[in-house]
Design an enzyme around this catalytic site. Structure first.
Site: not given
Length: 304
Positions: A138-140, A142, A239
């Site tokens: 998962i994104d930084r 998020t 996103r």
């Protein structure tokens, strides 16, 4: 070295090889593809392909991927919010700002560094030294649930569940604008942005299948709290998909407004639920973590 086989189809004819490979080989930037071409590591019928080669749509391309350079990833005593753990898997509630694995610009302080300290040698080695145990990312910016495997058998089982969608991930997000419907699905392939290679974009010609199901949880003036369930797991999928239907996520300065939302770091997106089949017991495991304080603060502000 690892060999990767790629086969374009007739619809890809005329495209530059480096751009097409970049869109179809996960983890390879265009500059990395160009280096492979320069080194003769991309071949067609056993012969190196020229940098300016354009596809005919009938090729069978062979990519020879060099082994990653050895790196020293040190265990670090970083606090972890462990939601579930046994001998096979560990599920962590990742905070905003934590990078999942070491990468250029982020050599340490990552989830992997923390897992190495917490789990010792009990992490699968399938994804190599840089990403031990990591099944998905998962994104930084998020937050939320992420699962890691403690052995190779568990890793293979969980990876298979990602492919057949039995490993289900559900997110809470604040989207900009109001929705006419209460639920819907975005089915649009995602690939690398044609100009900005750090971004992803809807790419109906060369992108990979991407499906996101969304439903409205609460409505506010100018904003909507939605639940997003991933059927696939492409980079930046939620996103990109929400922005593509005119509802970028609040705080997303990459795919939405370029000005940060006051008091918010990154996009308002939280991996809230995780469901998987336990690799050893075969029983379903369903986990949920509450919205973090920063997320609740945003909702309280919108309510007001």
């Amino acid at each position: 070295m690892e060999m990767l086989i790629l086969q374009p189809n007739k619809e890809d004819a005329g495209q530059r090889l480096d751009a097409w490979v970049c869109a179809h080989a996960d983890g390879l930037t265009r500059s990395a593809v160009q280096r492979l071409l320069e080194q003769g590591h991309i071949t067609l019928a056993g012969k190196p392909v020229a940098k300016n080669y354009r596809l005919t749509g009938t090729e069978r391309l062979e990519l020879l991927l060099p082994e990653p350079e050895a790196v020293d990833i040190l265990p670090q005593a970083i606090p972890l919010d462990v939601v579930f753990e046994d001998d096979d898997v560990i599920v962590v509630n990742k905070p905003v700002g934590m990078v999942v694995h070491p990468a250029p610009g982020h050599p340490d302080g990552t989830l992997v560094n923390a897992l190495l300290h917490h789990c010792g040698d009990s992490l699968s080695g399938i994804n190599g030294e840089l990403r031990p145990g990591i099944v998905h990312r998962i994104d930084r910016d998020t937050s939320g649930l992420i699962i890691a495997a403690k052995n190779d058998a568990a890793h293979l089982a969980l990876a298979a569940q990602l492919q057949d969608h039995t490993l289900a991930r559900t997110y809470a997000a604040v989207a900009v604008g109001g929705f006419r419907e209460d639920e819907g699905t975005v089915d649009a392939p995602i690939g690398r942005h044609p100009i900005d290679r750090k971004k992803m974009a809807i790419d109906r010609r060369n992108g990979r299948e991407a499906i996101t199901h969304w439903s409205v949880l609460a409505r506010y003036s100018g904003y909507t709290l939605v639940e997003c369930r991933l059927e696939t797991g492409r980079t930046h999928q939620i996103r990109v998909h929400m922005a593509s239907i005119g509802h970028p996520l609040l705080g997303d300065v990459v795919y939405g407004a370029k000005k940060p939302y006051p008091g918010l770091v990154g996009q308002c997106l939280h991996a809230r639920k995780l469901k998987f089949i336990h690799p050893s017991t075969g029983k379903p495991v369903e986990l949920e973590c509450p919205l973090p304080q920063w997320f609740e603060a945003v909702l309280n502000k919108l309510k007001a």
